[in-house]
Design an enzyme around this catalytic site. Structure first.
Site, mmCIF file in Angstrom:
data_model
loop_
_atom_site.group_PDB
_atom_site.id
_atom_site.type_symbol
_atom_site.label_atom_id
_atom_site.label_comp_id
_atom_site.label_asym_id
_atom_site.label_seq_id
_atom_site.Cartn_x
_atom_site.Cartn_y
_atom_site.Cartn_z
ATOM 1 N N ASP A 39 23.687 -21.048 -91.308
ATOM 2 C CA ASP A 39 22.810 -21.768 -90.383
ATOM 3 C C ASP A 39 23.206 -23.240 -90.237
ATOM 4 O OD1 ASP A 39 20.695 -22.126 -88.682
ATOM 5 O OD2 ASP A 39 19.218 -22.395 -90.261
ATOM 6 N N HIS A 56 29.719 -23.250 -83.834
ATOM 7 C CA HIS A 56 29.982 -21.892 -84.347
ATOM 8 C C HIS A 56 31.457 -21.755 -84.743
ATOM 9 C CE1 HIS A 56 25.968 -20.783 -83.350
ATOM 10 N NE2 HIS A 56 26.136 -20.792 -82.054
ATOM 11 N N SER A 84 22.015 -12.084 -85.454
ATOM 12 C CA SER A 84 20.793 -11.321 -85.741
ATOM 13 C C SER A 84 20.322 -10.569 -84.504
ATOM 14 C CB SER A 84 19.685 -12.268 -86.211
ATOM 15 O OG SER A 84 19.151 -12.970 -85.114
ATOM 16 N N THR A 85 19.420 -9.634 -84.713
ATOM 17 C CA THR A 85 18.852 -8.885 -83.576
ATOM 18 C C THR A 85 18.091 -9.841 -82.652
ATOM 19 O OG1 THR A 85 17.071 -8.297 -85.129
ATOM 20 C CG2 THR A 85 18.638 -6.582 -84.601
ATOM 21 N N LEU A 150 37.457 -7.578 -102.576
ATOM 22 C CA LEU A 150 36.178 -8.163 -102.148
ATOM 23 C C LEU A 150 35.712 -7.440 -100.885
ATOM 24 C CD1 LEU A 150 35.120 -11.855 -101.875
ATOM 25 C CD2 LEU A 150 35.049 -10.464 -99.810
#
Ligand code: FPP
Length: 261
Positions: A39, A56, A84-85, A150
């Protein structure tokens, strides 16, 4: 002083150097699964008078850096909240920029991720992503499926509530067909119907940018996760911040609802 009392994280005047932090870290007690809400990209860009998409893009560099550090530390699972949705509500240009970035990231990085032994996985409603990012993601997952250094778990079109509702629907359908007995449903069983089936719950959840909320991320899986919040915005988040989070994690006493014995 008053500010310090209400502001849960007080930045030190002079941040500790990476080697000082490395020396404080106990490499035998690292989390098995680190989850991050990436965020603050928008604010990072706006503070510089730049379009949000630039934030971004800078956030992708932080992801690169943190992933590299997790590989070095042998942390087995890294989950990042990439879309996210609810993010579909953003302006169409920003949504498109995020989808383009995902395609660009996977095209550019997958060979290197594969060489490092990283397995790319995704959680969320992947089938509802636009064709290009979906195909690129599926290709990356196929190519890296055999890796075990990983697991990079990309939360894309992900929502914790949707995930739980989808699991309930599947279970209800199977119960209605007589394929399972409701009495046999327990927490472990339920976990197998979530996108994260087969992965350990996150031990540590990192939230940059100072917000104190879960934002619909890993709601079921975070029941006993240690949460670490920093005011640092995601594009400014690097190795030092990761080490600070890991050291704070090692200072926590995890009781999982029990008492210390
Ligand atoms: C939240 O910051 C961040 C996102 C919605 C997207 C995160 C995506 C990336 C870091 C890059 C894409 C990922 C990959 C894997 C290529 P925000 O925009 O809400 O920031 P703000 O709260 O400051 O506005």
């Amino acid at each position: 002083m008053l500010l310090r009392r209400i502001w849960p994280f007080s930045r030190r005047e002079t941040p500790e150097a990476e080697d000082v932090l490395q020396a404080k870290l106990d490499r035998r007690r690292l989390p098995k699964h680190v989850a991050i809400i990436m965020d603050g990209n928008g604010r990072w860009a706006q503070r510089r008078g730049l379009p949000r998409a630039v934030g971004h893009r800078a956030g992708v560099e932080s992801l690169r850096c943190v992933l590299e550090a997790c590989c070095e530390l042998n942390i087995p699972v890294l989950t990042v909240y990439a879309f996210s949705t609810e993010n579909w509500k953003r302006p169409v240009d920003e949504v498109n920029a995020l989808m383009d970035l995902l395609v660009e990231y996977l095209r550019r990085e997958v060979a290197e991720l594969h060489a490092k032994g990283v397995r790319v996985q995704a959680i969320g409603k992947i089938g509802a992503l636009p064709v290009m990012p979906r195909q690129e993601l599926e290709q990356a997952m196929r190519q890296t499926a055999g890796n075990n250094k990983l697991t990079l778990n990309l939360a894309l079109n992900y929502g914790g509530r949707v995930e739980i509702v989808e699991a309930v629907k599947t279970i209800a359908r199977q119960a209605a067909q007589g394929a399972l007995q409701p009495e046999n449903i327990d927490e472990q069983f339920f976990g197998r119907y979530l996108y994260t089936a087969g992965l350990p719950d996150p031990d540590l959840l990192i939230r940059p940018s100072g917000e104190l909320r879960l934002s619909n991320f890993l709601l079921w899986q975070s029941a006993y996760t240690e949460i670490w919040v920093t005011p640092v915005l995601w594009p400014d988040f690097g190795r030092r911040e990761l080490l600070e989070a890991l050291i704070a994690f090692q200072g926590r006493e995890r009781r999982f609802g029990g008492v210390k014995v």
